[in-house]
Design a protein around this motif. Structure first.
Motif, short mmCIF file in Angstrom:
data_model
loop_
_atom_site.label_atom_id
_atom_site.label_comp_id
_atom_site.label_asym_id
_atom_site.label_seq_id
_atom_site.Cartn_x
_atom_site.Cartn_y
_atom_site.Cartn_z
N HIS A 185 0.86 -1.19 0.00
CA HIS A 185 0.00 0.00 0.00
C HIS A 185 0.89 1.24 0.00
O HIS A 185 1.68 1.43 0.92
N THR A 186 0.75 2.07 -1.04
CA THR A 186 1.68 3.18 -1.28
C THR A 186 3.12 2.70 -1.06
O THR A 186 3.90 3.28 -0.32
N ALA A 187 3.42 1.58 -1.73
CA ALA A 187 4.68 0.88 -1.48
C ALA A 187 5.87 1.69 -1.94
O ALA A 187 5.82 2.42 -2.93
N ALA A 188 6.96 1.53 -1.21
CA ALA A 188 8.23 2.13 -1.61
C ALA A 188 8.93 1.15 -2.53
O ALA A 188 9.64 0.25 -2.07
N ASP B 277 13.52 -0.20 7.40
CA ASP B 277 12.22 0.43 7.13
C ASP B 277 11.08 -0.14 7.97
O ASP B 277 9.95 0.31 7.88
N GLU B 278 11.39 -1.18 8.79
CA GLU B 278 10.42 -1.77 9.72
C GLU B 278 9.25 -2.45 9.00
O GLU B 278 8.22 -2.74 9.62
N ALA B 279 9.37 -2.71 7.71
CA ALA B 279 8.31 -3.41 6.99
C ALA B 279 8.30 -4.88 7.39
O ALA B 279 9.36 -5.50 7.51
N PRO B 280 7.12 -5.47 7.60
CA PRO B 280 7.06 -6.89 7.97
C PRO B 280 7.58 -7.83 6.89
O PRO B 280 8.09 -8.89 7.18
N LEU B 281 7.45 -7.41 5.61
CA LEU B 281 7.95 -8.23 4.51
C LEU B 281 8.62 -7.33 3.48
O LEU B 281 8.12 -6.23 3.19
N GLY B 282 9.73 -7.79 2.94
CA GLY B 282 10.40 -7.07 1.87
C GLY B 282 10.69 -8.01 0.72
O GLY B 282 10.81 -9.23 0.90
N LEU B 283 10.78 -7.44 -0.47
CA LEU B 283 11.09 -8.22 -1.67
C LEU B 283 12.28 -7.59 -2.36
O LEU B 283 12.37 -6.36 -2.47
N PRO C 4 11.96 4.03 7.32
CA PRO C 4 10.55 4.07 6.96
C PRO C 4 10.23 5.23 6.03
O PRO C 4 10.81 6.32 6.14
N GLY C 5 9.29 4.98 5.11
CA GLY C 5 8.94 6.00 4.14
C GLY C 5 9.94 6.08 3.00
O GLY C 5 9.95 7.04 2.24
N ASN C 6 10.82 5.06 2.89
CA ASN C 6 11.85 5.02 1.85
C ASN C 6 12.81 6.21 1.95
O ASN C 6 13.31 6.72 0.95
N ARG C 7 13.07 6.65 3.18
CA ARG C 7 14.03 7.73 3.41
C ARG C 7 15.43 7.13 3.39
O ARG C 7 15.72 6.16 4.09
N LEU C 8 16.30 7.72 2.58
CA LEU C 8 17.63 7.19 2.34
C LEU C 8 18.68 8.09 2.99
O LEU C 8 18.74 9.29 2.72
N VAL C 9 19.50 7.51 3.85
CA VAL C 9 20.51 8.26 4.59
C VAL C 9 21.85 7.55 4.45
O VAL C 9 21.94 6.33 4.61
N THR C 10 22.89 8.30 4.14
CA THR C 10 24.22 7.70 3.99
C THR C 10 24.80 7.39 5.37
O THR C 10 24.30 7.82 6.41
#
Length: 311
Positions: free
Chosen positions: A14-17, A33-39, A89-95
């Motif tokens: 849902h509104t997937a990153a 990202d704390e997502a329960p499942l990732g692909l 979370p929210g697909n925020r990318l930090v170096t």
């Protein structure tokens, strides 16, 4: 609906990153990202999926990996490469030095293309799923922390469609990506359960049985019906003893135990996801009243429905 369909119903992109990253070695993404499942699927090159507690898994171009969260894990060019980018979370990318690079490069309105190199040796596509359903817990329990399906076993054009869609800028793109990710997960799990030498859970194996599979569909479609072993045997056309033995052998638990677990999972889902009264939930899942549901719920789940809802 069949058992896999029911268990997947609460797993949604849902509104997937959905992200495509061009990566030159050495590279390493720390997934927080704390997502329960990732692909994750390398469209070109390879990647290692490295859980904190578990064995690293190598995925080659076209392979698909499904990773259980919400605990962090690492995806990298090599097992020993230290993380260079952290995905929050929210697909925020930090170096690694704290620079937020989320907006460095963007395709369309909702998907990031992380440019960490030129042509790059690896083109990695990844997506995240939310699991809002208590019912889906049975599915997650049947999966390893990281499952890998080789390209030749997936046999689905979904990955090619995802690759094409993420590079477009068209109205409704996010909805299309969400649905394609849903289909990608279904195709991957089907392939993993059906893989040669695999050991799928009993409820999945039983789906293809003409007797037990039919009984499971009856139970899933109408859990409130006052089912008995004799009643299920009758609608499937076999004797009571034969049905009970066949069901237990295939599913791994007796018919009434499975029915109770299914009803209570549905009740838990309603308790967490609706404001329905306990009496209404009880009737919906096959209990005569709130008291009967409370007794069964506490016996099986170790807490009362009221405490479960509050928690």
């Amino acid at each position: 609906m069949d058992p896999l369909g029911d268990l997947l119903d609460g797993v949604r992109a849902h509104t997937a990153a959905f992200c495509q990253a061009v990566l030159d070695p050495p590279w390493s993404l720390r997934i927080c990202d704390e997502a329960p499942l990732g692909l994750a699927v390398p469209l070109r090159g390879h990647a290692w999926v490295v859980p904190d507690d578990g064995e690293p898994v190598l995925i080659e171009a076209g392979d698909v990996a499904v990773v259980q969260g919400p605990a962090p894990y690492t995806v990298a060019d090599a097992v020993t490469t230290e993380p260079t980018v952290f995905v929050h979370p929210g697909n925020r990318l930090v170096t690694a030095d704290g620079e937020d690079i989320t907006m460095r490069k963007r395709i369309g309105a909702s998907t990031n293309a992380l440019g960490l190199g030129g042509a790059g040796s690896t083109l990695l596509a990844s997506g995240a799923y939310q699991v809002r359903s208590v019912v889906s817990g049975r599915l997650l329990a049947a999966l390893p922390t990281v499952l890998r399906v080789p390209r030749e076993q997936v046999q689905s054009p979904i990955m090619d469609l995802l690759h094409a869609e993420v590079n477009r800028d068209a109205p409704g793109q996010q909805i299309v990506l969400d649905r394609l990710l849903d289909l990608a997960l279904i195709a991957t799990l089907r392939a993993w359960f059906a893989r040669p030498g695999g050991d799928p859970p009993g409820w999945y194996r039983a789906h293809g049985d003409p007797v037990v599979g039919r009984a499971l569909r009856f139970v899933h479609e109408d859990p409130a019906r006052p089912w008995t072993v004799a009643g299920l045997a009758a609608v499937t056309g076999v004797s009571r003893a034969s049905f009970a033995r066949r069901f237990t052998d295939l599913v791994g638990q007796p018919p009434m135990a499975y029915l109770t677990q299914w009803r209570l999972d549905l009740a838990a889902e309603s308790l967490r996801g609706s404001d329905a009264t306990l009496s209404a939930i009880a009737r919906r899942v096959g209990y005569a009243n709130a008291f009967a549901l409370t007794v069964a719920f506490k016996r099986v789940k170790g807490t009362t429905p009221q405490q479960f809802r509050a928690g």
